[in-house]
Design a protein around this motif. Structure first.
Motif, PDB file in Angstrom:
ATOM      1  N   CYS A  95     -13.065 -31.043 -22.968  1.00 26.03           N
ATOM      2  CA  CYS A  95     -13.672 -29.805 -23.839  1.00 26.03           C
ATOM      3  C   CYS A  95     -14.835 -28.954 -23.063  1.00 26.03           C
ATOM      4  O   CYS A  95     -14.700 -27.747 -23.352  1.00 26.03           O
ATOM      5  CB  CYS A  95     -14.135 -30.604 -25.106  1.00 26.03           C
ATOM      6  SG  CYS A  95     -13.189 -31.695 -26.155  1.00 26.03           S
ATOM      7  N   HIS A  96     -15.561 -29.543 -22.556  1.00 28.53           N
ATOM      8  CA  HIS A  96     -16.736 -28.960 -21.825  1.00 28.53           C
ATOM      9  C   HIS A  96     -16.399 -28.565 -20.414  1.00 28.53           C
ATOM     10  O   HIS A  96     -17.311 -27.688 -19.783  1.00 28.53           O
ATOM     11  CB  HIS A  96     -18.021 -29.724 -21.874  1.00 28.53           C
ATOM     12  CG  HIS A  96     -18.530 -30.013 -23.022  1.00 28.53           C
ATOM     13  ND1 HIS A  96     -18.996 -28.860 -23.848  1.00 28.53           N
ATOM     14  CD2 HIS A  96     -18.641 -30.830 -24.145  1.00 28.53           C
ATOM     15  CE1 HIS A  96     -19.525 -29.213 -25.061  1.00 28.53           C
ATOM     16  NE2 HIS A  96     -19.078 -30.669 -25.108  1.00 28.53           N
ATOM     17  N   ASN A  97     -15.223 -28.706 -19.906  1.00 30.83           N
ATOM     18  CA  ASN A  97     -14.810 -28.240 -18.258  1.00 30.83           C
ATOM     19  C   ASN A  97     -15.339 -29.106 -17.407  1.00 30.83           C
ATOM     20  O   ASN A  97     -16.487 -29.892 -17.822  1.00 30.83           O
ATOM     21  CB  ASN A  97     -15.132 -26.758 -18.369  1.00 30.83           C
ATOM     22  CG  ASN A  97     -14.721 -26.260 -16.980  1.00 30.83           C
ATOM     23  OD1 ASN A  97     -15.702 -26.401 -15.885  1.00 30.83           O
ATOM     24  ND2 ASN A  97     -13.786 -25.465 -16.861  1.00 30.83           N
ATOM     25  N   PHE A  98     -14.998 -29.168 -16.142  1.00 35.18           N
ATOM     26  CA  PHE A  98     -15.647 -30.200 -15.225  1.00 35.18           C
ATOM     27  C   PHE A  98     -16.987 -29.711 -14.755  1.00 35.18           C
ATOM     28  O   PHE A  98     -17.685 -30.496 -14.027  1.00 35.18           O
ATOM     29  CB  PHE A  98     -14.530 -30.049 -14.092  1.00 35.18           C
ATOM     30  CG  PHE A  98     -14.494 -28.815 -13.350  1.00 35.18           C
ATOM     31  CD1 PHE A  98     -15.240 -28.516 -12.097  1.00 35.18           C
ATOM     32  CD2 PHE A  98     -13.849 -27.573 -13.815  1.00 35.18           C
ATOM     33  CE1 PHE A  98     -15.242 -27.458 -11.583  1.00 35.18           C
ATOM     34  CE2 PHE A  98     -13.551 -26.649 -13.075  1.00 35.18           C
ATOM     35  CZ  PHE A  98     -14.328 -26.523 -11.958  1.00 35.18           C
ATOM     36  N   GLU A  99     -17.342 -28.492 -15.291  1.00 30.96           N
ATOM     37  CA  GLU A  99     -18.883 -28.322 -14.757  1.00 30.96           C
ATOM     38  C   GLU A  99     -19.590 -27.726 -15.915  1.00 30.96           C
ATOM     39  O   GLU A  99     -20.751 -27.235 -15.630  1.00 30.96           O
ATOM     40  CB  GLU A  99     -18.730 -26.903 -13.901  1.00 30.96           C
ATOM     41  CG  GLU A  99     -18.422 -27.055 -12.484  1.00 30.96           C
ATOM     42  CD  GLU A  99     -18.978 -26.049 -11.421  1.00 30.96           C
ATOM     43  OE1 GLU A  99     -18.681 -26.144 -10.423  1.00 30.96           O
ATOM     44  OE2 GLU A  99     -18.989 -24.784 -12.020  1.00 30.96           O
ATOM     45  N   GLY A 100     -19.100 -28.233 -17.013  1.00 32.55           N
ATOM     46  CA  GLY A 100     -19.936 -28.103 -18.145  1.00 32.55           C
ATOM     47  C   GLY A 100     -19.965 -26.534 -18.825  1.00 32.55           C
ATOM     48  O   GLY A 100     -21.166 -26.136 -19.394  1.00 32.55           O
ATOM     49  N   SER A 101     -19.086 -25.586 -18.450  1.00 32.67           N
ATOM     50  CA  SER A 101     -19.089 -24.440 -18.651  1.00 32.67           C
ATOM     51  C   SER A 101     -18.444 -24.246 -20.140  1.00 32.67           C
ATOM     52  O   SER A 101     -18.464 -22.841 -20.333  1.00 32.67           O
ATOM     53  CB  SER A 101     -18.293 -23.513 -17.729  1.00 32.67           C
ATOM     54  OG  SER A 101     -19.177 -23.692 -16.426  1.00 32.67           O
ATOM     55  N   PRO A 119      -9.056 -26.194 -30.439  1.00 39.06           N
ATOM     56  CA  PRO A 119      -7.961 -25.613 -31.677  1.00 39.06           C
ATOM     57  C   PRO A 119      -8.682 -25.119 -32.864  1.00 39.06           C
ATOM     58  O   PRO A 119     -10.111 -25.240 -33.049  1.00 39.06           O
ATOM     59  CB  PRO A 119      -7.376 -26.851 -31.929  1.00 39.06           C
ATOM     60  CG  PRO A 119      -7.487 -27.912 -30.683  1.00 39.06           C
ATOM     61  CD  PRO A 119      -8.981 -27.350 -30.256  1.00 39.06           C
ATOM     62  N   ARG A 120      -8.011 -24.365 -33.674  1.00 40.60           N
ATOM     63  CA  ARG A 120      -8.592 -23.821 -34.954  1.00 40.60           C
ATOM     64  C   ARG A 120      -9.630 -22.890 -34.827  1.00 40.60           C
ATOM     65  O   ARG A 120     -10.648 -22.775 -35.736  1.00 40.60           O
ATOM     66  CB  ARG A 120      -8.714 -25.078 -35.979  1.00 40.60           C
ATOM     67  CG  ARG A 120      -7.425 -25.761 -36.153  1.00 40.60           C
ATOM     68  CD  ARG A 120      -7.827 -27.116 -37.045  1.00 40.60           C
ATOM     69  NE  ARG A 120      -6.637 -28.085 -37.283  1.00 40.60           N
ATOM     70  CZ  ARG A 120      -6.617 -28.978 -38.037  1.00 40.60           C
ATOM     71  NH1 ARG A 120      -7.676 -29.477 -38.321  1.00 40.60           N
ATOM     72  NH2 ARG A 120      -5.597 -29.833 -38.104  1.00 40.60           N
ATOM     73  N   GLY A 121      -9.816 -22.271 -33.819  1.00 42.78           N
ATOM     74  CA  GLY A 121     -10.873 -20.989 -33.797  1.00 42.78           C
ATOM     75  C   GLY A 121     -12.278 -21.800 -33.300  1.00 42.78           C
ATOM     76  O   GLY A 121     -13.260 -20.961 -33.050  1.00 42.78           O
ATOM     77  N   GLY A 122     -12.348 -22.896 -32.795  1.00 41.40           N
ATOM     78  CA  GLY A 122     -13.536 -23.331 -32.406  1.00 41.40           C
ATOM     79  C   GLY A 122     -13.464 -23.296 -30.683  1.00 41.40           C
ATOM     80  O   GLY A 122     -12.884 -23.075 -30.031  1.00 41.40           O
ATOM     81  N   TYR A 123     -14.772 -23.787 -30.264  1.00 40.97           N
ATOM     82  CA  TYR A 123     -14.866 -23.718 -28.656  1.00 40.97           C
ATOM     83  C   TYR A 123     -16.119 -24.684 -28.480  1.00 40.97           C
ATOM     84  O   TYR A 123     -16.909 -25.271 -29.264  1.00 40.97           O
ATOM     85  CB  TYR A 123     -15.175 -22.243 -28.250  1.00 40.97           C
ATOM     86  CG  TYR A 123     -16.589 -21.849 -28.950  1.00 40.97           C
ATOM     87  CD1 TYR A 123     -17.805 -22.268 -28.339  1.00 40.97           C
ATOM     88  CD2 TYR A 123     -16.652 -21.013 -30.171  1.00 40.97           C
ATOM     89  CE1 TYR A 123     -18.917 -21.697 -28.659  1.00 40.97           C
ATOM     90  CE2 TYR A 123     -17.838 -20.587 -30.425  1.00 40.97           C
ATOM     91  CZ  TYR A 123     -18.803 -20.980 -29.757  1.00 40.97           C
ATOM     92  OH  TYR A 123     -20.047 -20.411 -30.151  1.00 40.97           O
ATOM     93  N   ALA A 124     -16.014 -25.300 -27.366  1.00 39.67           N
ATOM     94  CA  ALA A 124     -16.913 -26.133 -26.848  1.00 39.67           C
ATOM     95  C   ALA A 124     -17.837 -25.590 -26.071  1.00 39.67           C
ATOM     96  O   ALA A 124     -17.537 -24.590 -25.064  1.00 39.67           O
ATOM     97  CB  ALA A 124     -16.381 -27.129 -25.927  1.00 39.67           C
TER      98      ALA A 124
END
Length: 291
Positions: free
Chosen positions: A176-182, A187-192
């Protein structure tokens, strides 16, 4: 010598007498009462201060939170039975410190994702709100600094924590947060959200409480020491320079593929068009010369 023997005999008779036991009992009670007087008032004052803090927090809660979460934190349902505001009876003080301390609460407009924004309440008001919500039920408390701050580690411990934290992060967080925490899309309009440069205390509280679509990593799933190791790994990433040049947002193949298509393939197409145009001009000059 006889005087000493007489004095010892008198003391011995007094020790065997009924008054001696009473004196010992009184001395024991005085010592116990003295120790209680030293330690008990601080505890009583601490409990009283927490009660006063919770009362202050309830007043703030009724003004800024009760509309969505109910007057007693029981939650609010819409007419069609949908959850308008979740119950807060068992979220604990750590959840309040995270949500209110990052400006996510109070929420201006309901949506799939609550963005981080400017904090509305002061630190004292956040502590009061946390104390009130903590009084509603069970839940994780606000962590101490030695539980999350990597600065409390020695240099040898820090390196070990970074190695272990990187393994835990790659196994549980990179999806969810990418390998560098970026961060990244969900899904469903959300984001990490991006977690690089975030206060270690908020990262620990997020792992502990699982805000919004994030999983809850309780101490049974990831022990406190491993949570601190993850924070140490993110701290190392924050300090580490980008040896590869442009990071392109550190979003991996998404931004890299976009740059490859727009810049790389676009440059090749432009170069091919330029070669074709030069070939046409050269061919036209030769035809005119032959005529």
């Amino acid at each position: 010598m006889r005087l000493l023997n007489r004095s010892a005999g008198r003391l011995s008779r007094h020790r065997r007498g009924p008054i001696a036991g009473l004196v010992v009992l009184l001395l024991g009670l005085l010592m116990t009462g003295g120790l209680y007087a030293v330690f008990a008032p601080a505890q009583a004052n601490s409990t009283a201060s927490q009660d006063e803090l919770a009362k202050e927090g309830r007043q703030l809660f009724l003004v800024g939170c009760a509309f969505c979460h109910g007057q007693n934190g029981e939650g609010v349902l819409t007419q069609d039975g949908q959850q308008y505001g979740p119950a807060l009876t068992d979220v604990g003080a750590a959840a309040v410190d995270f949500q209110v301390g990052t400006g996510r609460m109070p929420m201006a407009v309901p949506g799939a994702q609550v963005p981080r924004k400017e904090v509305v309440y002061s630190e004292d008001e956040i502590a009061a709100l946390a104390a009130y919500v903590a009084s509603l039920g069970t839940g994780p408390s606000i962590p101490d600094a030695d539980m999350y701050d990597p600065d409390t580690l020695s240099s040898e411990e820090y390196d070990d924590y970074v190695t272990r934290g990187g393994q835990i992060f790659l196994a549980n967080c990179t999806a969810c947060h990418n390998f560098e925490g970026s961060g990244g899309a969900m899904p469903r309009g959300g984001y990490a959200p991006r977690i690089r440069g975030v206060d270690p205390k908020k990262i620990y509280e997020a792992m502990l409480t699982g805000p919004q679509s994030m999983d809850t990593f309780s101490d049974g799933n990831i022990p406190p020491d491993d949570k601190k190791a993850v924070i140490a790994y993110l701290d190392r990433i924050n300090e580490q320079p980008s040896y590869g040049g442009f990071t392109l947002g550190s979003l991996g193949p998404v931004s890299e593929g976009l740059i490859a298509w727009l810049v790389g393939i676009g440059a090749l197409v432009g170069f091919a068009v330029w070669i074709a145009a030069q070939t046409t001009r050269t061919s036209g000059k030769k035809d005119g010369a032959d005529a």
